[in-house]
Design an enzyme around this catalytic site. Structure first.
Site, short mmCIF file in Angstrom:
data_model
loop_
_atom_site.label_atom_id
_atom_site.label_comp_id
_atom_site.label_asym_id
_atom_site.label_seq_id
_atom_site.Cartn_x
_atom_site.Cartn_y
_atom_site.Cartn_z
N TYR A 30 0.87 -0.96 -0.15
CA TYR A 30 0.00 -0.01 0.10
C TYR A 30 0.90 1.15 0.00
O TYR A 30 2.02 1.18 -0.65
CB TYR A 30 -1.11 -0.22 1.34
CG TYR A 30 -2.33 0.76 1.00
CD1 TYR A 30 -3.06 0.77 -0.21
CD2 TYR A 30 -2.64 2.11 1.63
CE1 TYR A 30 -4.06 1.55 -0.47
CE2 TYR A 30 -3.33 2.76 1.35
CZ TYR A 30 -4.19 2.76 0.21
OH TYR A 30 -5.25 3.37 -0.02
N ARG A 54 -9.28 10.53 -7.89
CA ARG A 54 -8.57 11.40 -6.55
C ARG A 54 -7.94 10.13 -5.99
O ARG A 54 -7.84 10.06 -4.95
CB ARG A 54 -9.31 12.27 -5.89
CG ARG A 54 -8.63 13.27 -5.34
CD ARG A 54 -9.09 13.57 -3.81
NE ARG A 54 -8.73 12.24 -3.11
CZ ARG A 54 -8.83 12.12 -1.69
NH1 ARG A 54 -9.71 12.89 -1.18
NH2 ARG A 54 -8.39 11.11 -0.87
N LYS A 75 -5.97 -2.03 -0.60
CA LYS A 75 -6.87 -1.71 0.56
C LYS A 75 -7.21 -3.17 1.21
O LYS A 75 -7.23 -3.58 2.22
CB LYS A 75 -7.91 -0.93 0.36
CG LYS A 75 -7.65 0.64 0.29
CD LYS A 75 -7.50 1.16 1.54
CE LYS A 75 -7.30 2.75 1.57
NZ LYS A 75 -7.43 3.43 2.78
N GLU A 98 -13.68 4.64 -2.06
CA GLU A 98 -12.19 5.07 -1.98
C GLU A 98 -11.72 6.19 -3.00
O GLU A 98 -11.89 5.68 -3.97
CB GLU A 98 -11.34 3.68 -1.83
CG GLU A 98 -9.91 3.92 -1.43
CD GLU A 98 -9.94 4.11 -0.05
OE1 GLU A 98 -8.98 4.99 0.13
OE2 GLU A 98 -10.61 3.62 0.61
N ASP A 99 -11.28 7.00 -2.88
CA ASP A 99 -10.37 7.90 -3.78
C ASP A 99 -11.35 8.69 -4.79
O ASP A 99 -10.92 8.79 -5.76
CB ASP A 99 -9.31 7.25 -4.21
CG ASP A 99 -8.25 7.27 -3.24
OD1 ASP A 99 -8.41 7.62 -2.11
OD2 ASP A 99 -6.89 6.67 -3.64
N ASP A 113 -13.94 5.52 3.05
CA ASP A 113 -12.76 5.72 4.17
C ASP A 113 -11.87 7.03 4.19
O ASP A 113 -11.45 7.32 5.01
CB ASP A 113 -11.60 4.58 3.55
CG ASP A 113 -10.69 4.44 4.51
OD1 ASP A 113 -10.74 4.15 5.53
OD2 ASP A 113 -9.45 4.56 3.99
N ASP A 114 -11.94 7.90 2.94
CA ASP A 114 -11.35 9.08 2.80
C ASP A 114 -11.90 9.99 3.57
O ASP A 114 -11.36 11.14 4.41
CB ASP A 114 -11.46 9.64 1.34
CG ASP A 114 -10.52 8.66 0.45
OD1 ASP A 114 -9.48 8.28 0.76
OD2 ASP A 114 -11.33 8.09 -0.73
N ASN A 152 -1.05 12.25 1.60
CA ASN A 152 -0.40 10.81 1.05
C ASN A 152 -0.05 11.21 -0.46
O ASN A 152 -0.73 11.97 -1.25
CB ASN A 152 -1.06 9.78 1.34
CG ASN A 152 -0.70 9.01 2.54
OD1 ASN A 152 0.51 9.10 3.18
ND2 ASN A 152 -2.01 8.68 3.26
#
Length: 565
Positions: free
Chosen positions: A96, A149, A167, A238-239, A261-262, A400
Site C-alpha cells: 500500500y 483522486r 486496501k 475510496e478516492d 474511508d477518505d 499522501n
C-alpha cells in the site's frame, strides 16, 4: 464434462486459492498428478516465506518488490498473506502507501494479471451481469474507486484499481478478514488525464469523465447490483473526488452497509491521534482548537467527527464545530465566501484571512491538520508560529504519499525544537533531535478500515454509522502506552497491527450489538467471536478438491478437516 474440469496437476499449480507450490506433500503430489511437476523435496510454508523474503531482500527498488508480491498473490494467495503477516510493518508500505501510488501511476505499463472487477460506464444497464462473473458468490466487502483522486496524485483513471487491491490486502493482513470474501472494483467512467488518454498502453475507456445524471445513475446501478448479488456486502468508497464522494455517501449510508474511508476512516485515525496526543499535552478534547489546511471531504470529515466527539464532553455539535476551522487556497473558510454545502457547517464568522500563518496567529489553534495534498505548506514560519502559542503543538501533515506531505518529521521536530506532537499520513523514519530519540507516528487508516471490516464481517452489521468510528478512534488510542508516548509515538506499533486491529474490531462490534445493528445474535464473548472469524494463512484451510470434483473456494479449516475425514 458437466461444467467441471480437471482439478489436478497444472490446474492446481495455477489456482492461487488452492496452490501450495513446493509445500504439496508426497501423498498430495501422487494423488493429484503433481509428481515431476515440482522439485522433489516438499517444504513447509515457513520455508516458502523465508524464500520469498530472501528474494525481496535482493531487490532494491520498492516498485519491483510490489510487482513480486503482486505476482505471488496471483499464484499462491496463502503464501502471499503468510509473507505479509510475517512482518506487517515491513510489508504494508510495499503493498500500500507509499509504493501503491507509483504502482497506480504506472499501472498500464506494469500490468501483469487481472484482479477484481472492472465496470466501464459503457456497460451501463449490464452492471449486475458483469459483477456476477466474479466466481465468489458470498462477497462481504467491496472496495471501489472511480480513480479520480488517487491519494494525492489526482486522476489516474482505471489505474486506480491498485487502491482497492491494496486496501483489501490489508483487510486480511491487518485484521484477518478472509480474502475470499473481498472484491476490488473500479468504476471506469473515463479520465480527464490527457497523458493517459494519449498513452497507447492505457487500459481504460478513452473518453473524458462522465458527469451528472449519467454518472449518478451508473453508481446507483452498481449499488443496486451489489445489494442484489451480495446482500451481506459492505461497500467501501475510496478516492472519489469531493464532488462525488460526499453526495454518494449521503444517499447510500442509510440505504446499505457502506462507508467512505477518505471521509470517515481518515477522520477516525486523526481523532485517534488526537486522543493519544492529549495524553502527552495533558489537555481535554473539548478544550482543543484545530485549523485544517485543506477544505475538501477529508477535512470536513475529520472536523465533523472531532465535533461529534467533543459533543460527548458537553457542548452541542454546532458549538463544537466552531472550534474547527478550515483553510484552503483562497484563505480561511468564512460565512461570506461561496462554499459547497458540505463546507458550510465549518464557515467561520471572521474577517478574511489569506495566509496560513496569519490564521494561526488569529485563531490560536492547538493543532494543525494537513489534508491539502500540497507538499511543504507547513513551512518553518508555520511550525514556529504554532510553537509560540502552544507548549506542545499538535502537527499532523496527513497528505499522501510521502511526496505530498505538508512537512517532514525532521522539519516539524527541528523547527519546533522538539516540542511538536507529530504524526503524518506516510511513514518517516526515527530520528534524534536535540539529543532525544523520536519515533514519528503514521496516522494511517490501516488502524481503522480493516478493523471496521472485521467488526462488520463478524457481526454482519446492517449499517456503518459515525459513532462506530469514534469507538474505533478510542480503541486505537487506548493501546498507546507510556513507552511509546515517551518517544513521541502516538499510534500502536505497526509490528502489532493484527493484535491492535482485533482489539479495535472488538470495540466496534460491541457498539454494533449494543445499538441493534448486528445481523447475528450477540455471543457470550465478542472477543471469542472475532478470534473465531480471523483468517490465518494455513494450507490446511484450503480444500483441494470437492466431493463433486469441482475446485471450491477457500473454506473454514474446521469444515475442511471434516470433509477430508
Amino acid at each position: 464434462m458437466g461444467g467441471s474440469f480437471d482439478a489436478t496437476g497444472q490446474t492446481l499449480l495455477r489456482d492461487p486459492h488452492r496452490n501450495r507450490g513446493t509445500a504439496f506433500t508426497e501423498q498430495q503430489r501422487a494423488k493429484f498428478g503433481l509428481e515431476g511437476l515440482l522439485p522433489p523435496v516438499p517444504t513447509t510454508l515457513d520455508h516458502q516465506v523465508s524464500r520469498i523474503r530472501l528474494q525481496l531482500d535482493a531487490i532494491s527498488d520498492d516498485l519491483q518488490k510490489y510487482l513480486l508480491l503482486s505476482d505471488l498473490q496471483a499464484r499462491n494467495e496463502t503464501l502471499f498473506y503468510a509473507v505479509l503477516m510475517s512482518d506487517p510493518a515491513a510489508f504494508m508500505p510495499l503493498v500500500y502507501t507509499p509504493t501503491v501510488g507509483e504502482a497506480c501511476q504506472k499501472f498500464d505499463h506494469i500490468f501483469h494479471s487481472a484482479r477484481g472487477v472492472y465496470l466501464p460506464i459503457s456497460a451501463k444497464g449490464r452492471v449486475k451481469a458483469l459483477l456476477a462473473n466474479w466466481p465468489q458468490k458470498d462477497v462481504r466487502f467491496i472496495v471501489v474507486t472511480d480513480g479520480e483522486r488517487i491519494l494525492g496524485l489526482g486522476d489516474l483513471g482505471v489505474g486506480g484499481m491498485g487502491i482497492p487491491i491494496g486496501k483489501l490486502a490489508l483487510y486480511t493482513a491487518c485484521a484477518g478478514v478472509p480474502p475470499e470474501v473481498c472484491l476490488p472494483v473500479v468504476l471506469d467512467v473515463g479520465t480527464n488525464n490527457a497523458a493517459l488518454l494519449d498513452d497507447p498502453l492505457y487500459l481504460g475507456l478513452r473518453q473524458e469523465r462522465v458527469r451528472g445524471k449519467a454518472y449518478d445513475g451508473f453508481v446507483d446501478e452498481f449499488v443496486a447490483a451489489v445489494h442484489q448479488l451480495y446482500p451481506r456486502c459492505c461497500i467501501q468508497w475510496e478516492d472519489f473526488a469531493n464532488i462525488n464522494a460526499v453526495p454518494i455517501l449521503a444517499r447510500t449510508r442509510n440505504a446499505v452497509c457502506t462507508f467512505n474511508d477518505d471521509i470517515q476512516g481518515t477522520a477516525s485515525i486523526a481523532l485517534a491521534g488526537i486522543y493519544a496526543a492529549l495524553k502527552i499535552t495533558g489537555k481535554k478534547l473539548v478544550d482543543q482548537r484545530f485549523l485544517f489546511l485543506g477544505a475538501g471531504s477529508a477535512a470536513t470529515g475529520i472536523a465533523e467527527l472531532i465535533s461529534r466527539a467533543m459533543a460527548m464532553e458537553g457542548p452541542t455539535i454546532p458549538e463544537a464545530r466552531t472550534r474547527n476551522h478550515l483553510f484552503d487556497a483562497e484563505g480561511l473558510l468564512t460565512a461570506t465566501r461561496d462554499l459547497m454545502d458540505f463546507q458550510k457547517p465549518f464557515a467561520t464568522e471572521h474577517a478574511p484571512i489569506k495566509t496560513f500563518v496569519e490564521a494561526i496567529r488569529a485563531l490560536k489553534p492547538t493543532g494543525i491538520i494537513g489534508v491539502s495534498t500540497v507538499p511543504k505548506l507547513f513551512n518553518q514560519a508555520v511550525i514556529e508560529a504554532m510553537s509560540e502559542i502552544n507548549e506542545r503543538p499538535i502537527i499532523f501533515p496527513y497528505s499522501n504519499p510521502t511526496s505530498r506531505s505538508e512537512c517532514t518529521a525532521e522539519e516539524a521536530y527541528a523547527w519546533s525544537k522538539g516540542k511538536a506532537v507529530f504524526a503524518s499520513g506516510s511513514p518517516f523514519p526515527p530520528l534524534t533531535v536535540n539529543g532525544k530519540y523520536l519515533v514519528p507516528g503514521q496516522g494511517n487508516n490501516v488502524y481503522i478500515f480493516p478493523a471496521m471490516g472485521m467488526a462488520v464481517y463478524a457481526t454482519e452489521a446492517r449499517r456503518v454509522v459515525d459513532e462506530m468510528f469514534i469507538e474505533a478512534a478510542k480503541a486505537v488510542a487506548e493501546q498507546v502506552g507510556e513507552e511509546s508516548l515517551a518517544v513521541g509515538l502516538i499510534y500502536p506499533p505497526q509490528s502489532k497491527i493484527l493484535e491492535a486491529s482485533l482489539h479495535v474490531a472488538e470495540r466496534i462490534a460491541g457498539y454494533i450489538f449494543d445499538n441493534g445493528l448486528a445481523g447475528v445474535t450477540r455471543p457470550e464473548s465478542i472477543a471469542a467471536l472475532i478470534a473465531s472469524k480471523a483468517y490465518k494463512p494455513l494450507y490446511e484451510r484450503i480444500q483441494l478438491v470437492s466431493d463433486s470434483g469441482s475446485p471450491p473456494m477457500a473454506v473454514d479449516i474446521r469444515r475442511s478437516r471434516k470433509l477430508h475425514s
